[in-house]
Design an enzyme around this catalytic site. Structure first.
Site, PDB file in Angstrom:
ATOM      1  N   ASP A 561       3.606  -0.786  11.885  1.00 30.64           N
ATOM      2  CA  ASP A 561       3.317  -2.198  11.615  1.00 30.64           C
ATOM      3  C   ASP A 561       2.743  -2.826  12.875  1.00 30.64           C
ATOM      4  O   ASP A 561       3.398  -3.621  13.546  1.00 30.64           O
ATOM      5  CB  ASP A 561       4.611  -2.892  11.162  1.00 30.64           C
ATOM      6  CG  ASP A 561       4.353  -4.342  10.794  1.00 30.64           C
ATOM      7  OD1 ASP A 561       3.183  -4.698  10.523  1.00 30.64           O
ATOM      8  OD2 ASP A 561       5.326  -5.128  10.786  1.00 30.64           O
ATOM      9  N   GLU A 570      -4.118  -1.888   7.750  1.00 29.28           N
ATOM     10  CA  GLU A 570      -5.121  -2.869   7.344  1.00 29.28           C
ATOM     11  C   GLU A 570      -4.764  -3.338   5.918  1.00 29.28           C
ATOM     12  O   GLU A 570      -3.863  -2.799   5.276  1.00 29.28           O
ATOM     13  CB  GLU A 570      -6.537  -2.264   7.375  1.00 29.28           C
ATOM     14  CG  GLU A 570      -7.610  -3.312   7.166  1.00 29.28           C
ATOM     15  CD  GLU A 570      -9.016  -2.923   7.648  1.00 29.28           C
ATOM     16  OE1 GLU A 570      -9.177  -1.825   8.219  1.00 29.28           O
ATOM     17  OE2 GLU A 570      -9.936  -3.733   7.443  1.00 29.28           O
TER      18      GLU A 570
HETATM   19  O1  9MR Z   1     -10.452   2.438   2.040  1.00 28.89           O
HETATM   20  C1  9MR Z   1     -11.417   3.150   2.789  1.00 28.89           C
HETATM   21  C2  9MR Z   1     -10.937   4.575   2.975  1.00 28.89           C
HETATM   22  O2  9MR Z   1     -10.857   5.226   1.724  1.00 28.89           O
HETATM   23  C3  9MR Z   1     -11.859   5.322   3.916  1.00 28.89           C
HETATM   24  O3  9MR Z   1     -11.312   6.588   4.181  1.00 28.89           O
HETATM   25  C4  9MR Z   1     -12.024   4.523   5.200  1.00 28.89           C
HETATM   26  C5  9MR Z   1     -12.941   5.194   6.209  1.00 28.89           C
HETATM   27  O4  9MR Z   1     -14.236   5.217   5.771  1.00 28.89           O
HETATM   28  O5  9MR Z   1     -12.518   3.239   4.929  1.00 28.89           O
HETATM   29  C6  9MR Z   1     -11.636   2.474   4.132  1.00 28.89           C
HETATM   30  O6  9MR Z   1     -12.196   1.233   3.896  1.00 28.89           O
HETATM   31  C7  9MR Z   1     -12.352   0.360   4.981  1.00 28.89           C
HETATM   32  C8  9MR Z   1     -13.807  -0.034   5.023  1.00 28.89           C
HETATM   33  O7  9MR Z   1     -14.564   1.101   5.382  1.00 28.89           O
HETATM   34  C9  9MR Z   1     -14.084  -1.182   5.968  1.00 28.89           C
HETATM   35  N1  9MR Z   1     -13.224  -2.306   5.698  1.00 28.89           N
HETATM   36  C10 9MR Z   1     -11.832  -1.939   5.764  1.00 28.89           C
HETATM   37  C11 9MR Z   1     -11.517  -0.893   4.725  1.00 28.89           C
HETATM   38  C12 9MR Z   1     -10.036  -0.607   4.688  1.00 28.89           C
HETATM   39  O8  9MR Z   1      -9.576   0.040   5.818  1.00 28.89           O
END
Ligand code: 9MR
Length: 590
Positions: A561, A570
């Site tokens: 956290d 996130e």
């Molecule tokens: O949710 C997304 C995850 O499945 C991927 O592995 C990751 C890396 O590409 O990205 C996550 O999405 C993020 C996005 O790329 C940018 N905004 C924040 C999202 C949540 O972490």
């Protein structure tokens, strides 16, 4: 900080047993070894806590005046391979008197307090929808609606530049379009079509599955006093933005973004130039699916939004046709130059599932059989089996949900094999329930080690939605209870002991990787946001090495956290949406 209820418990328990209270105090308001849904349970429903101490033998449930209202033996110890723990289960399902309680395990300690109540999840359910309001771009959030989290407007997005990867003769590189509004995708300030796709599909399905429930749901948003349901008003805020993302030829820009992530500042201070970038097949088909579904939903509100439904359908068809002419345009972020784009990619190489989802939604909205033939759903059903629990790059199961919702209409159509579609969903749901029955944490979460990946909490929530779809067609309680198991998981019955919804639970996520929560100088995070959850990938290790300790090394415990943890802490709209579906649908059903 101790809640009043914990103080009260402690005082009473002090009178009852000095040593018990001393233990209660040292346990810091809830033994780390007792994990349960920190919000609570329905009177008529399963109630389970996990005790991560194989030496414990029995447990008691105490009410606020310290009296014992239930006691029982713990189950045999079982290992959960995802956390390498030996745990026992405390089953108090038989206790169905509404009230406030705490669970006590001799030699271990006391749990966080919880409630047994009708509507026990109504507040977290509502907050998880209100969270979308807090994600609004291009607008201020006045105190009247945002309370302590009021903030100024940022990202007007009225002069967004066309990136050279998206340039056409009509919209050359460097020219501008207006693309205001919409929701920030996550802890960052990008607005991404692919991720909006599954998020909107999930929220629209929540409405279509439980329309009556929303009649009275008040989110206290600026539109609350108009004649439209709040969920549909909030969704429209993002839909209107999505509509600006379609180019004249029907193709849809993959995303609206700055070239690099901005630092942790408030929206008004995040002033990097914004771009729309390359059109792609995934974004365009997700857009087609969402606008087709939206078209049939807003059709019911023709008086309030004249022409909206028709416009959405025109846009959906145009997008679908673009995708048919451009069936494999992959979003290739690495190829983007001047400027290079370094924000979240949402890249996807497989377009079949998006085609199936878009074609099915267009079929359901228009009744035109050619769309259904395009979707080739039957070819993908078991035993070939190309369906999975949905996630942002894998969306064809959303088509099955929409078909099931309309099953009466298609029963004798001779076109849709609704029996096979039903069997497919039940088969997937049975696998989850079967795993859960033998699992140490008694939850479907963890059926595969791969469940613990970036955004793992959305896996738990999406499994729950699958189970609720199986429940809708069978009315078999085992599916409903399985969905509740995953809600319990998200609200505390997991190997970290955290409730992953900000603002809910004594031990809940407090420092999400979420720029407004970081920059607003308010102690508490914006409420109602679901943290991504355990992710053994630890892609943020370089950022937060000091915080990852030995206890975070297993798939199900790889969660910290901390603000630095963009890979486990996130928040994102495609995680909040399935949580909101799960919590609100369960409330509607209970
Ligand atoms: O949710 C997304 C995850 O499945 C991927 O592995 C990751 C890396 O590409 O990205 C996550 O999405 C993020 C996005 O790329 C940018 N905004 C924040 C999202 C949540 O972490």
């Amino acid at each position: 900080m101790k809640s009043p209820i914990v103080r009260c418990f402690c005082l009473l328990l002090f009178l009852w047993s000095f040593s018990a209270c001393a233990q209660f105090e040292t346990q810091n308001d809830g033994s780390a070894e007792i994990r349960l849904n920190q919000i609570g349970f329905y009177p008529e429903g399963p109630k389970l806590a996990i005790v991560a101490n194989p030496d414990a033998t029995n447990f008691r449930v105490l009410s606020t005046n310290g009296t014992e209202v239930f006691s029982g033996e713990l189950s045999e110890a079982k290992e959960w391979p995802h956390s390498f723990e030996q745990v026992k289960q405390a089953d108090f399902s038989a206790l169905n008197t509404p009230g406030s309680y705490v669970l006590s395990v001799p030699e271990v300690g006391f749990s966080y307090p919880f409630e047994i109540n009708e509507k026990v999840h109504s507040e977290p359910a509502k907050a998880s929808l209100k969270a979308f309001y807090f994600q609004r771009a291009s607008t201020s959030l006045p105190e009247e609606f945002a309370g302590r989290w009021a903030r100024d407007a940022g990202h007007p997005d009225t002069e967004v530049k066309i990136h050279n990867s998206a340039a056409t003769a009509e919209r050359p590189a460097g020219s501008t379009i207006a693309s205001p509004g919409g929701w920030y995708d996550a802890g960052d300030y990008g607005k991404y079509i692919v991720n909006s796709g599954i998020s909107m599909g999930t929220l629209f399905s929540l409405y279509e599955d439980y329309p009556k429930y929303f009649d009275t749901l008040d989110l206290n948003i600026p539109e609350s006093r108009n004649s439209i349901l709040d969920l549909l008003d909030e969704s429209l805020y993002n839909l209107r933005w999505m509509m600006t993302m379609q180019d004249e030829d029907g193709g849809v820009y993959h995303k609206l973004t700055s070239a690099d992530f901005h630092g942790a500042v408030m929206p008004k201070d995040a002033t990097f130039q914004r771009w729309v970038v390359q059109k792609g097949t995934t974004a365009t088909l997700d857009f087609a699916a969402v606008t087709a579904q939206a078209s049939r939903i807003y059709k019911e509100f023709e008086d309030e939004f004249p022409g909206l439904s028709d416009s959405l359908l025109v846009m959906s068809k145009k997008a679908y046709n673009w995708a048919k002419e451009n069936p494999e345009v992959r979003y290739d972020q690495d190829a983007l130059k001047e400027p290079a784009i370094n924000t979240g990619a949402y890249g996807d190489r497989n377009f079949e599932d998006e085609f199936q989802w878009a074609a099915t939604e267009l079929f359901i909205t228009t009744g035109e059989e050619s769309y259904y033939r395009d979707a080739e759903i039957e070819n993908s059903l078991a035993p070939g089996d190309k369906f999975q629990v949905p996630s942002w790059p894998t969306v064809n199961t959303l088509a099955l949900y929409s078909l099931l919702r309309n099953r009466e209409k298609y029963q004798n159509s001779g076109l849709v094999d609704i029996k096979a579609v039903t069997q497919q969903v039940i088969k997937m749901a049975d696998e989850l329930v079967e795993y859960s029955r033998n699992s140490a944490y008694a939850t479907p979460m963890g059926i595969s080690e791969r469940n613990f990946s970036w955004g793992s909490n959305s896996v738990a929530a999406n499994q729950g939605i699958l189970l609720l779809n199986a429940y809708a067609v069978t009315k078999d309680e085992k599916y409903l209870n399985g969905a509740i198991d995953n809600l319990d998981y998200l609200l505390g019955r997991n190997a970290t002991g955290y409730s992953f919804l900000t603002g809910f639970g004594e031990k809940s996520t407090r420092d999400p990787h979420h720029r407004p929560s970081e920059a607003d100088e308010i102690d508490d995070p914006v409420p109602g946001l679901l943290a991504g959850g355990p992710n053994p990938g630890q892609q943020d290790k370089a950022n937060c090495d000091e915080f990852y300790t030995r206890t975070h090394q297993h798939p199900a415990t790889s969660y910290i956290d901390e603000r630095c943890s963009y890979a486990s802490n996130e928040i994102a709209i495609n995680w909040n949406a399935p949580f909101a579906y799960l919590a609100n649908a369960i409330e509607a059903l209970k």
